[in-house]
Design a protein around this motif. Sequence first.
Motif, PDB file in Angstrom:
ATOM      1  N   ASN A  76       1.965   2.493  -3.322  1.00 51.05           N
ATOM      2  CA  ASN A  76       0.898   2.905  -4.244  1.00 51.05           C
ATOM      3  C   ASN A  76       1.064   2.209  -5.582  1.00 51.05           C
ATOM      4  OD1 ASN A  76      -1.221   4.319  -3.372  1.00 51.05           O
ATOM      5  ND2 ASN A  76      -0.221   6.303  -3.465  1.00 51.05           N
TER       6      ASN A  76
ATOM      7  N   GLU B  15      -8.734   5.342  -3.327  1.00 53.45           N
ATOM      8  CA  GLU B  15      -7.800   4.474  -4.047  1.00 53.45           C
ATOM      9  C   GLU B  15      -8.178   3.007  -3.954  1.00 53.45           C
ATOM     10  OE1 GLU B  15      -3.853   4.934  -2.405  1.00 53.45           O
ATOM     11  OE2 GLU B  15      -4.352   6.973  -1.823  1.00 53.45           O
ATOM     12  N   VAL B  16      -9.163   2.673  -3.152  1.00 51.49           N
ATOM     13  CA  VAL B  16      -9.348   1.279  -2.765  1.00 51.49           C
ATOM     14  C   VAL B  16      -9.569   0.355  -3.967  1.00 51.49           C
ATOM     15  CG1 VAL B  16     -11.774   1.707  -2.113  1.00 51.49           C
ATOM     16  CG2 VAL B  16     -10.617  -0.318  -1.304  1.00 51.49           C
TER      17      VAL B  16
ATOM     18  N   LEU C  45      -4.530   3.002   3.339  1.00 55.34           N
ATOM     19  CA  LEU C  45      -4.482   3.785   2.116  1.00 55.34           C
ATOM     20  C   LEU C  45      -4.499   5.273   2.445  1.00 55.34           C
ATOM     21  CD1 LEU C  45      -6.970   1.892  -0.216  1.00 55.34           C
ATOM     22  CD2 LEU C  45      -4.501   2.043  -0.465  1.00 55.34           C
TER      23      LEU C  45
ATOM     24  N   ASN D 257      -6.421   0.198  -6.366  1.00 56.42           N
ATOM     25  CA  ASN D 257      -5.330  -0.556  -5.747  1.00 56.42           C
ATOM     26  C   ASN D 257      -5.632  -2.038  -5.688  1.00 56.42           C
ATOM     27  OD1 ASN D 257      -2.796   0.718  -4.456  1.00 56.42           O
ATOM     28  ND2 ASN D 257      -4.359   2.291  -4.232  1.00 56.42           N
TER      29      ASN D 257
ATOM     30  N   THR E 173      -8.844   7.129   0.613  1.00 57.52           N
ATOM     31  CA  THR E 173      -9.753   5.965   0.563  1.00 57.52           C
ATOM     32  C   THR E 173     -10.347   5.752  -0.824  1.00 57.52           C
ATOM     33  OG1 THR E 173     -11.543   7.378   1.351  1.00 57.52           O
ATOM     34  CG2 THR E 173     -10.326   6.107   3.007  1.00 57.52           C
TER      35      THR E 173
ATOM     36  N   ALA F  13       0.838  -1.198   0.000  1.00 58.35           N
ATOM     37  CA  ALA F  13       0.000   0.000   0.000  1.00 58.35           C
ATOM     38  C   ALA F  13       0.864   1.236   0.000  1.00 58.35           C
ATOM     39  CB  ALA F  13      -0.919  -0.012   1.206  1.00 58.35           C
TER      40      ALA F  13
ATOM     41  N   VAL G  58      -5.099  -3.967   2.513  1.00 58.97           N
ATOM     42  CA  VAL G  58      -4.387  -2.694   2.415  1.00 58.97           C
ATOM     43  C   VAL G  58      -4.979  -1.725   3.423  1.00 58.97           C
ATOM     44  CG1 VAL G  58      -3.447  -2.785   0.068  1.00 58.97           C
ATOM     45  CG2 VAL G  58      -5.831  -2.230   0.381  1.00 58.97           C
TER      46      VAL G  58
END
Lengths: 123, 559
Positions: free
Chosen positions: B20, B348-349, B343, B352, B346, B17, B340
Amino acid sequence: MNSTSDSRDIHPSVSKIASLSKSGEREEDPLLRNARFEAFLVLATWITAAVYSVTYCRLYGYLPENQELKFTFGFPSWIFFGVVIPWLSCALVSLVISLFVMKGDSLGAESDDSLLSEDSDVL
Amino acid sequence: MFFNAMNLKLMHFELLAAENQKTGVGMLLALIAFIVASVWLGTLAQRVVKRSSFVKGFFLGNRGLGAWAIALTATVQSGGTFMGFPSLVYSHGWIVALWIGSYMVVPITGFGLIGKRIAQLSRRTGAVTMPELFRERFDSPILGVLASVMIVTFMSFMMIAQFKAGAILMKYAWPGTEIVSFAEDAPIKGFDPMFLLGLALFAITVVGYTLIGGFLAAVWTDLFQSVMMFLGILLLVCLAIPAAGGLEQATRTAVVNTGPGFAFGPGYAPDGRAFLPLSLAISFFFFWPSTGFSSPAGIVRIMACKDTNTIRHSIFLLCAYNLGIYLPLICICVCARAIVPNLASTDEVIPNMAVYLTKDLPLGNLIAGLILAAPFGAVMATVSSYLVVIASGLVRDVYQRIINPQATETQLKRAAWGTMIAVGILAVVCNIQPIAFLQAIVVFSTGCAGASFIVPTVMLCYWRRATAHGVMAAMIAGAITVLTLYAVGFAGGDPMIGNATAFRPYFLFGIEPLLWGVLSSTIAGTIVSVFTRPPADERVSKWFDKQPDELPPTETIVA
């Protein structure tokens, strides 16, 4: 494919056919009557789902002290019985209503484009 | 021993995480595939448009939509389904399942409450747009203009935000770009040439294919991305749950990473806010279905349906679709909190998770790209739909009604194209220096639109006594109520309930502003209707009674 609605193809609980010549009143559109009845069913489903789901989750899912976390099929139990089961139930109820209760009323003929058939009508 | 192994696993996930995830060529290829498919669909749609009059073909697809198209596009899922909603689950936990829970009744309410009546009335009136429907039903040009102005205003705000989201997605499609945030309110720092390039490309693509194919292009691309999103989520959930050690283990790990609030209501929040107190839980069980059935983009689709059976079949198709989208998405994000846990943003969840879970699969990069392209498709479809609704409102309800009632098909076509291009340029200009609080304005616009049209739509369908003035009062009262509650909330402090946003409403008695908007709309609409002159019986009869040419032969009338 449009299905033609028979004037008697109305929910039995709301059917009431009146002769035009007798009462002088126009007959309410069967689609409207059916749609109104179906709308009440839908509202009842909505309210039932809301009351059950919110109540169950509030009683069993909101954080009291020393609450033990229980699981059912991987979901927290309060989510399973408070959201997942109602969701599946609503899907089933929706299926029944849409396929077996809702009438296949004709939507009727389409009117001519109003802007082609009437004089211009400014504000 | 198990605890140590789990700790090591968590550390490994955290390192991932911390790096990235980066996009690869796969996402660029997937985006290109989406764009090519959309342009192709637009070209196909153009052939259908040519079969009848321009207005009916371009803005309503000749009323030929089938069940799949209606079901999978009526709710017009935006990029928010793939970005904002997962962010909430990741942040607050399982309680978000209750927050979104009313989607269990969205199919039946969306089509069952007003679907048949809207479809019937639009045919009887010949209406092609929602403002026109109001205009003809209540015989009021002013009402039509008011509805048009409101729809164009609210949808323009929502659409401008989607342009920004689309530009960000295009920017991050470039291989090697680090995924930071797909949020519509992600900060754009200074002069960002990649963002501007993405913005230009996005605008040209979406405006281009919508220009070619109109309403059908919007619907078909929406259908396409809906299918892609469904498949993407299905794949992700099958990968995410095993990666987290099972759904139960994912929750236990997430609770270790956050706190017990992640598994219970009112939800986890490090700042101690209550994400979903009881009052908001009740509110949101009303919110989603209401905004669903009254949304202008959704209503236009119902107007375009083939017949009643299409509406009926759409209900269960959408039920199945929603089941396959929302519950799996929640499971994915709960697993994400375990895999993860920290982060930076959030939002990005999903990106990712998509990149991480597919990296060891054959063609993993392309698969991740297809999954990540789904929000791009959703954003494109939303913009396209809104463009059509806005253009139809301006061309049909303003240009053709008021400015040039004798307009030829060629003039209407040019007006439609010109409007779409102008709106696209405006959206690009507004995003060069994005407005602060744009996302907040979007949320407010959605609430205002809902509060403005829920009650008037029901009045239009079912209340004979409703008058044009009553409906206008209902629209204005709903919009003003929501606007006021947002203004009060903006000026006041954080109430520490609900979503943590910069621009939040005032939750009067802890209730979502939309409900107050609907209440005031109902009161205003009812009182004004009752105290204004009733509509002419003949006029009302046209919309509520069986029409003379539909009467059965006299021998079938039961005495």
